[in-house]
Design an enzyme around this catalytic site. Structure first.
Site, PDB file in Angstrom:
ATOM      1  N   ASN A 102     -11.820 -16.177  80.902  1.00 41.81           N
ATOM      2  CA  ASN A 102     -12.890 -17.416  81.116  1.00 41.81           C
ATOM      3  C   ASN A 102     -12.853 -18.014  79.604  1.00 41.81           C
ATOM      4  O   ASN A 102     -13.954 -17.534  79.356  1.00 41.81           O
ATOM      5  CB  ASN A 102     -14.378 -16.653  81.272  1.00 41.81           C
ATOM      6  CG  ASN A 102     -15.758 -17.072  80.870  1.00 41.81           C
ATOM      7  OD1 ASN A 102     -15.312 -17.539  82.220  1.00 41.81           O
ATOM      8  ND2 ASN A 102     -16.548 -16.447  80.451  1.00 41.81           N
ATOM      9  N   LYS A 158     -18.779 -12.715  74.362  1.00 42.85           N
ATOM     10  CA  LYS A 158     -16.937 -12.379  74.762  1.00 42.85           C
ATOM     11  C   LYS A 158     -16.495 -12.841  74.212  1.00 42.85           C
ATOM     12  O   LYS A 158     -14.813 -12.690  73.719  1.00 42.85           O
ATOM     13  CB  LYS A 158     -17.281 -12.766  76.603  1.00 42.85           C
ATOM     14  CG  LYS A 158     -18.118 -11.476  76.652  1.00 42.85           C
ATOM     15  CD  LYS A 158     -17.914 -11.743  78.586  1.00 42.85           C
ATOM     16  CE  LYS A 158     -18.380 -13.088  79.027  1.00 42.85           C
ATOM     17  NZ  LYS A 158     -19.876 -13.832  78.906  1.00 42.85           N
ATOM     18  N   HIS A 197     -28.074 -15.179  84.408  1.00 44.17           N
ATOM     19  CA  HIS A 197     -27.209 -15.608  85.333  1.00 44.17           C
ATOM     20  C   HIS A 197     -28.609 -13.864  86.540  1.00 44.17           C
ATOM     21  O   HIS A 197     -27.850 -14.270  87.107  1.00 44.17           O
ATOM     22  CB  HIS A 197     -26.555 -14.787  85.405  1.00 44.17           C
ATOM     23  CG  HIS A 197     -24.881 -15.584  84.886  1.00 44.17           C
ATOM     24  ND1 HIS A 197     -25.155 -16.952  84.454  1.00 44.17           N
ATOM     25  CD2 HIS A 197     -24.179 -14.960  83.625  1.00 44.17           C
ATOM     26  CE1 HIS A 197     -24.456 -17.423  83.465  1.00 44.17           C
ATOM     27  NE2 HIS A 197     -23.755 -16.398  83.027  1.00 44.17           N
TER      28      HIS A 197
END
Length: 223
Positions: A143, A120, A193
């Site tokens: 982010n 990302k 996650h």
């Protein structure tokens, strides 16, 4: 810093006063909102003293609040704020959702949203670099880099409208309900996650929410 009339006269609680939380307090206060802020760390609370009221959203009366803005690091599947907000009828949101709500009051612009498990940051930085080299006003956030609310709103130039390039983690997408990107990119999805989700399927569903918010056809799936 982004300031918007969309928040004037509204009341928000801000839980978590790291970088994005502090930027959220600054934006909301400057926009004319009432802000009640909290962090378990005394040194963090001291940074908003005189700007926002101090109050733990787990203890104060949430009646009349327009939203609880939480840090993406708050595990909503385990933290009691999720149930308390639900019982009070107050939405839990993040700083990206505030940016989405402010968009109608900002100068004309475009938004590129990038998500995925891996790559990302690299992809976000590359897209931002390409747009910048093409001569368009652009910033990147989410982010990566500075919180998006702490950056100045983009003004169009002779090339055209500015472009906000956002790296979006699943945690940030979970806290966003109305981010209608002009272009959305999904790089890949691999198990990650899983302590925050109901298995891999829950993690995938979180990523896919980015596309459920869109009203466009500019979707890229890579990987």
């Amino acid at each position: 810093m982004i300031v918007s009339s969309a928040f004037a006269g509204k009341t928000y609680a801000v839980l978590g006063l790291a970088r994005s939380g502090l930027a959220t307090v600054e934006t909301l206060v400057a926009s004319g909102a009432r802000v009640v802020a909290w962090d378990s760390r005394e040194e963090a609370r001291s940074q908003v003293a005189g700007k926002a009221e101090l109050g733990d959203p787990m203890e104060i009366d949430l009646a009349g609040f327009d939203g609880i803005v939480v840090s993406p690091g708050v595990p909503l599947n385990r933290h009691p704020i999720a149930m308390r907000a639900k019982l009070a009828g107050v939405p839990i949101i993040g700083d990206i959702e505030l940016f989405a709500l402010a968009r109608p009051t900002l100068p004309p612009h475009k938004v590129v949203g990038i998500t995925g498990t891996n790559g990302k940051s690299t992809t976000t930085a590359l897209i931002h670099h390409i747009i910048e080299q093409a001569g368009y006003p652009t910033v990147m956030g989410g982010n990566i880099g500075l919180p998006i609310l702490s950056q100045p709103p983009l003004e169009p130039n002779l090339k055209g409208a500015g472009v906000y390039v956002l790296e979006l983690s699943s945690y940030q997408i979970d806290l966003t309900h109305s981010l209608d990107c002009d272009v959305a990119v999904l790089l890949n999805i691999t198990p990650d996650h899983l302590d925050r989700y109901d298995g891999f399927e829950g993690y995938v569903a979180s990523k896919m929410r980015l596309f459920l918010m869109q009203s466009f056809s500019n979707i890229a799936v890579i990987g």
